[in-house]
Enzyme design. Sequence first.
Site, PDB file in Angstrom:
ATOM      1  NE  ARG A 116      -3.821   0.695   2.170  1.00  0.00           N
ATOM      2  CZ  ARG A 116      -5.018   0.925   2.750  1.00  0.00           C
ATOM      3  NH1 ARG A 116      -5.082   1.904   3.849  1.00  0.00           N
ATOM      4  NH2 ARG A 116      -5.968   0.299   2.452  1.00  0.00           N
ATOM      5  CG  HIS A 143      -8.803   0.461  -2.275  1.00  0.00           C
ATOM      6  ND1 HIS A 143      -7.897  -0.468  -1.904  1.00  0.00           N
ATOM      7  CD2 HIS A 143      -9.244   0.905  -1.069  1.00  0.00           C
ATOM      8  CE1 HIS A 143      -8.067  -0.818  -0.566  1.00  0.00           C
ATOM      9  NE2 HIS A 143      -8.854   0.251  -0.302  1.00  0.00           N
ATOM     10  CD  GLN A 146     -13.207  -0.814   0.000  1.00  0.00           C
ATOM     11  OE1 GLN A 146     -12.614  -0.772   0.851  1.00  0.00           O
ATOM     12  NE2 GLN A 146     -14.588  -1.187   0.253  1.00  0.00           N
ATOM     13  CG  ASP A 240     -13.447   7.164  -0.179  1.00  0.00           C
ATOM     14  OD1 ASP A 240     -13.178   7.100   0.989  1.00  0.00           O
ATOM     15  OD2 ASP A 240     -12.453   6.945  -0.896  1.00  0.00           O
ATOM     16  CB  CYS A 282     -14.053   1.987   1.061  1.00  0.00           C
ATOM     17  SG  CYS A 282     -13.628   3.979   1.171  1.00  0.00           S
ATOM     18  NE  ARG A 327     -11.411  -4.289   1.220  1.00  0.00           N
ATOM     19  CZ  ARG A 327     -10.282  -3.372   1.900  1.00  0.00           C
ATOM     20  NH1 ARG A 327     -10.568  -2.468   2.522  1.00  0.00           N
ATOM     21  NH2 ARG A 327      -9.170  -3.421   1.145  1.00  0.00           N
TER      22      ARG A 327
HETATM   23  N1   CP Z   1     -11.341   0.532   3.294  1.00  0.00           N
HETATM   24  C1   CP Z   1      -9.926   0.289   3.485  1.00  0.00           C
HETATM   25  O1   CP Z   1      -9.276   0.213   2.562  1.00  0.00           O
HETATM   26  O2   CP Z   1      -9.555   0.567   4.629  1.00  0.00           O
HETATM   27  P1   CP Z   1      -8.282   0.629   5.480  1.00  0.00           P
HETATM   28  O3   CP Z   1      -7.601   2.215   5.025  1.00  0.00           O
HETATM   29  O4   CP Z   1      -8.654   0.826   7.083  1.00  0.00           O
HETATM   30  O5   CP Z   1      -7.571  -0.308   5.100  1.00  0.00           O
HETATM   31  N1  NVA Z   2      -9.740   7.263  -0.870  1.00  0.00           N
HETATM   32  C1  NVA Z   2      -9.450   6.940   0.290  1.00  0.00           C
HETATM   33  C2  NVA Z   2      -9.712   5.456   0.503  1.00  0.00           C
HETATM   34  C3  NVA Z   2      -9.307   4.836   1.739  1.00  0.00           C
HETATM   35  C4  NVA Z   2      -9.644   3.386   1.987  1.00  0.00           C
HETATM   36  C5  NVA Z   2      -7.889   7.155   0.675  1.00  0.00           C
HETATM   37  O1  NVA Z   2      -7.210   6.952  -0.530  1.00  0.00           O
HETATM   38  O2  NVA Z   2      -7.636   7.617   1.504  1.00  0.00           O
END
Ligand code: CP
Ligand code: NVA
Length: 341
Positions: A116, A143, A146, A240, A282, A327
């Site tokens: 990530r 993502h 997700q 989101d 999410c 998830r």
């Molecule tokens: N939705 C999601 O990716 O959550 P986290 O950032 O907690 O992993």
């Molecule tokens: N769009 C958000 C998603 C978090 C799971 C971010 O990138 O912060």
Amino acid sequence: MTLLVPDTTARSLAGRDFLKEVDLTVEEWRSLVALAAELKMARRLPGRAPRLAGRSIALLFEKSSTRTRCAFEVAAHDEGAHVTYLDPASSHLGHKESVADTARVLSRLYDGIEYRGSDHALVETLAAYADVPVWNGLTDDWHPTQALCDVLTMLEHSAKPAEQITVAYVGDARNNVARSLLVAGAMMGMDVRMVSPAELAPGADAVQHAERIAAVTGARLDITSDRHRGLAGADFVHTDVWVSMGEPPELWDRRIALLAPYAVDDALLEITGNPQVRFMHCLPALHGTDTELGRQLASRTGRTSFEVTPEVFESERSIVFDQAENRLHTIKAVLVATLAG
Ligand code: CP
Ligand code: NVA
């Protein structure tokens, strides 16, 4: 819940990376959804054999996570695999060691690597240099774990086949979650609407990918700033956070000004005309002042909820915690398909 493809197709994913939706065929994508549903049912069965016994995976997180990290850890544990979690402070990645070198080292030790971070090119480089599957746990562009979860959740919460489901994403439609949902919905043949101010519409690359896929699956796509056009008849309304991880906090004022009409409240859900409409997010969600960020923004702007009101978030229409649970099952499908075949 209607599933379209036998899970045997998932076997074609053995040894493959999982970096973005468009790297998979429609059949491969749908097979992962089917496998996730199967693994979810199988989780509670007694006496099942672990599918990943003796495997080890590395989790590289350059950004914070609750769900993605925990889902990878629990999925691995459920199937007998071991994990190592590395955050930016506890590895050399990016400071003293390149992505390419890190990939080659971790490939000698692990059976798979989750990453990530911000720049999507980094996870592509990691995959290019790694000899083992690499899984994208979120980049600025995509993502995909997700989106897999979002698809499974919609199928579970609808009596309709995927091709008859309408999902409307409202808010910052430029972000990773929106882009992935657009392409994933196209993979499933859904009616997908991206509803945002023009400045925050999905990038042309994501739209072109989705259109190419929709030409095959029959998906209907609409990118619009018109809330009435975008929300009419929606089965699911998804949103989101308005400022994503890695974006400058100074953006908040501009985003609030742009996105206030797209906040999910009861009135916005009424536009769907669908009494059965379900709310998705999410997570994490800013729906009040019970977080440090929520309090800071409230004291500066006077606004006490952001992309979703507490009334909608806590309502019967909200399926966000079913979504969060999924998830686990969907990430497990990615691990099993790419590691076990
Ligand atoms: N939705 C999601 O990716 O959550 P986290 O950032 O907690 O992993
Ligand atoms: N769009 C958000 C998603 C978090 C799971 C971010 O990138 O912060």
